[in-house]
Design a protein around this motif. Structure first.
Motif, PDB file in Angstrom:
ATOM      1  N   ARG A   1       0.387   3.614   9.769  1.00 46.36           N
ATOM      2  CA  ARG A   1      -0.974   3.395   9.278  1.00 46.36           C
ATOM      3  C   ARG A   1      -1.019   2.555   8.007  1.00 46.36           C
ATOM      4  O   ARG A   1      -1.814   2.801   7.103  1.00 46.36           O
ATOM      5  CB  ARG A   1      -1.699   4.727   9.043  1.00 46.36           C
ATOM      6  CG  ARG A   1      -1.829   5.590  10.266  1.00 46.36           C
ATOM      7  CD  ARG A   1      -2.678   4.903  11.293  1.00 46.36           C
ATOM      8  NE  ARG A   1      -3.047   5.819  12.357  1.00 46.36           N
ATOM      9  CZ  ARG A   1      -3.306   5.424  13.575  1.00 46.36           C
ATOM     10  NH1 ARG A   1      -3.261   4.162  13.882  1.00 46.36           N
ATOM     11  NH2 ARG A   1      -3.631   6.286  14.511  1.00 46.36           N
ATOM     12  N   GLN A   2      -0.135   1.549   7.929  1.00 49.73           N
ATOM     13  CA  GLN A   2      -0.150   0.655   6.781  1.00 49.73           C
ATOM     14  C   GLN A   2      -1.323  -0.316   6.906  1.00 49.73           C
ATOM     15  O   GLN A   2      -1.585  -0.832   7.993  1.00 49.73           O
ATOM     16  CB  GLN A   2       1.157  -0.145   6.704  1.00 49.73           C
ATOM     17  CG  GLN A   2       2.371   0.709   6.392  1.00 49.73           C
ATOM     18  CD  GLN A   2       3.656  -0.073   6.510  1.00 49.73           C
ATOM     19  OE1 GLN A   2       3.982  -0.575   7.572  1.00 49.73           O
ATOM     20  NE2 GLN A   2       4.378  -0.174   5.406  1.00 49.73           N
ATOM     21  N   PRO A   3      -2.006  -0.594   5.807  1.00 49.49           N
ATOM     22  CA  PRO A   3      -3.126  -1.545   5.863  1.00 49.49           C
ATOM     23  C   PRO A   3      -2.641  -2.970   6.138  1.00 49.49           C
ATOM     24  O   PRO A   3      -1.482  -3.315   5.876  1.00 49.49           O
ATOM     25  CB  PRO A   3      -3.753  -1.454   4.476  1.00 49.49           C
ATOM     26  CG  PRO A   3      -2.986  -0.450   3.712  1.00 49.49           C
ATOM     27  CD  PRO A   3      -1.841   0.013   4.511  1.00 49.49           C
ATOM     28  N   LEU A   4      -3.538  -3.798   6.665  1.00 47.58           N
ATOM     29  CA  LEU A   4      -3.187  -5.178   6.996  1.00 47.58           C
ATOM     30  C   LEU A   4      -2.685  -5.945   5.776  1.00 47.58           C
ATOM     31  O   LEU A   4      -1.733  -6.727   5.887  1.00 47.58           O
ATOM     32  CB  LEU A   4      -4.384  -5.900   7.615  1.00 47.58           C
ATOM     33  CG  LEU A   4      -4.867  -5.380   8.965  1.00 47.58           C
ATOM     34  CD1 LEU A   4      -6.025  -6.234   9.477  1.00 47.58           C
ATOM     35  CD2 LEU A   4      -3.753  -5.348   9.974  1.00 47.58           C
ATOM     36  N   ARG A   5      -3.305  -5.732   4.631  1.00 46.61           N
ATOM     37  CA  ARG A   5      -2.863  -6.444   3.414  1.00 46.61           C
ATOM     38  C   ARG A   5      -1.425  -6.096   3.052  1.00 46.61           C
ATOM     39  O   ARG A   5      -0.652  -6.950   2.671  1.00 46.61           O
ATOM     40  CB  ARG A   5      -3.788  -6.137   2.241  1.00 46.61           C
ATOM     41  CG  ARG A   5      -5.136  -6.787   2.334  1.00 46.61           C
ATOM     42  CD  ARG A   5      -5.959  -6.463   1.091  1.00 46.61           C
ATOM     43  NE  ARG A   5      -7.326  -6.880   1.258  1.00 46.61           N
ATOM     44  CZ  ARG A   5      -7.814  -8.013   0.781  1.00 46.61           C
ATOM     45  NH1 ARG A   5      -7.031  -8.832   0.114  1.00 46.61           N
ATOM     46  NH2 ARG A   5      -9.076  -8.324   0.978  1.00 46.61           N
ATOM     47  N   GLU A   6      -1.089  -4.832   3.165  1.00 55.04           N
ATOM     48  CA  GLU A   6       0.278  -4.397   2.868  1.00 55.04           C
ATOM     49  C   GLU A   6       1.265  -5.019   3.855  1.00 55.04           C
ATOM     50  O   GLU A   6       2.328  -5.502   3.463  1.00 55.04           O
ATOM     51  CB  GLU A   6       0.362  -2.876   2.917  1.00 55.04           C
ATOM     52  CG  GLU A   6       1.718  -2.318   2.541  1.00 55.04           C
ATOM     53  CD  GLU A   6       1.743  -0.805   2.573  1.00 55.04           C
ATOM     54  OE1 GLU A   6       2.823  -0.265   2.853  1.00 55.04           O
ATOM     55  OE2 GLU A   6       0.690  -0.167   2.330  1.00 55.04           O
ATOM     56  N   LEU A   7       0.918  -5.012   5.129  1.00 57.20           N
ATOM     57  CA  LEU A   7       1.777  -5.632   6.144  1.00 57.20           C
ATOM     58  C   LEU A   7       1.923  -7.123   5.886  1.00 57.20           C
ATOM     59  O   LEU A   7       3.015  -7.689   6.064  1.00 57.20           O
ATOM     60  CB  LEU A   7       1.218  -5.379   7.544  1.00 57.20           C
ATOM     61  CG  LEU A   7       1.313  -3.942   8.042  1.00 57.20           C
ATOM     62  CD1 LEU A   7       0.496  -3.767   9.309  1.00 57.20           C
ATOM     63  CD2 LEU A   7       2.761  -3.563   8.271  1.00 57.20           C
ATOM     64  N   ALA A   8       0.842  -7.772   5.462  1.00 54.14           N
ATOM     65  CA  ALA A   8       0.892  -9.202   5.170  1.00 54.14           C
ATOM     66  C   ALA A   8       1.856  -9.484   4.020  1.00 54.14           C
ATOM     67  O   ALA A   8       2.637 -10.444   4.078  1.00 54.14           O
ATOM     68  CB  ALA A   8      -0.506  -9.725   4.834  1.00 54.14           C
ATOM     69  N   MET A   9       1.827  -8.644   2.991  1.00 51.21           N
ATOM     70  CA  MET A   9       2.750  -8.839   1.865  1.00 51.21           C
ATOM     71  C   MET A   9       4.198  -8.582   2.289  1.00 51.21           C
ATOM     72  O   MET A   9       5.093  -9.340   1.925  1.00 51.21           O
ATOM     73  CB  MET A   9       2.369  -7.924   0.702  1.00 51.21           C
ATOM     74  CG  MET A   9       1.112  -8.364   0.001  1.00 51.21           C
ATOM     75  SD  MET A   9       0.697  -7.485  -1.528  1.00 51.21           S
ATOM     76  CE  MET A   9       1.375  -5.877  -1.345  1.00 51.21           C
ATOM     77  N   ILE A  10       4.422  -7.541   3.049  1.00 54.17           N
ATOM     78  CA  ILE A  10       5.780  -7.201   3.483  1.00 54.17           C
ATOM     79  C   ILE A  10       6.384  -8.319   4.337  1.00 54.17           C
ATOM     80  O   ILE A  10       7.537  -8.697   4.157  1.00 54.17           O
ATOM     81  CB  ILE A  10       5.782  -5.873   4.275  1.00 54.17           C
ATOM     82  CG1 ILE A  10       5.467  -4.708   3.358  1.00 54.17           C
ATOM     83  CG2 ILE A  10       7.115  -5.652   4.983  1.00 54.17           C
ATOM     84  CD1 ILE A  10       5.195  -3.399   4.076  1.00 54.17           C
TER      85      ILE A  10
END
Length: 150
Positions: A112-121
């Motif tokens: 359940r990671q947010p899209l912004r977090e996934l984008a940074m990762i």
């Protein structure tokens, strides 16, 4: 399967609490424990205490300093995620998706990671992450239809 219980939690367990930490779990439980390896560490520990050590929600709550109701709700939520057909398809057996697509899907649908977090990762834009998730959803729908037709 690697044991997830850390020394702090293991130190608090005694023989009356655990039927056996190395108890032979069923094939189904073992599959759930393998899928749980992709969860956050605290969620992994909850699953292992419940399935492998077979502790009650009350005892797990005491060990992890959580109310028993919170333990029950979190285990129910985690169980629903780990039995979700998309998650099962991503984690059990061969997955034809690229490693990046698979990791993004697991991050979004399981952790359940947010899209912004996934984008940074993954060093991609939010729109690229969104498109990859749409692709994974389409792949899963197509794979499910094909599997149902067979």
């Amino acid at each position: 399967m690697t044991k997830l219980l850390d020394a702090r939690v293991l130190g608090q367990l005694n023989t009356t609490d655990v039927r056996s930490v190395s108890i032979a779990v069923s094939h189904r439980s073992e599959a759930v424990l393998r899928r749980a390896e992709n969860l956050a560490k605290e969620d992994q520990q909850l699953v292992e205490l419940s399935l492998r050590a077979q502790l009650s929600h009350r005892r797990i709550g005491a060990l992890m300093e959580l109310p028993p109701g919170t333990v029950a709700r979190r285990l129910r939520r985690i169980g629903m995620l780990l039995h979700d057909p998309l998650i099962v398809r991503l984690l059990d057996g061969p997955c034809p998706l690229e490693r990046t697509d698979r990791q993004i899907a697991l991050g979004h649908f399981l952790r359940r990671q947010p899209l912004r977090e996934l984008a940074m990762i993954h060093r991609q834009s939010v729109s690229q992450i969104s498109k990859r998730l749409q692709f994974v959803r389409g792949w899963f729908r197509g794979a499910s239809v094909r599997r149902n037709a067979e």
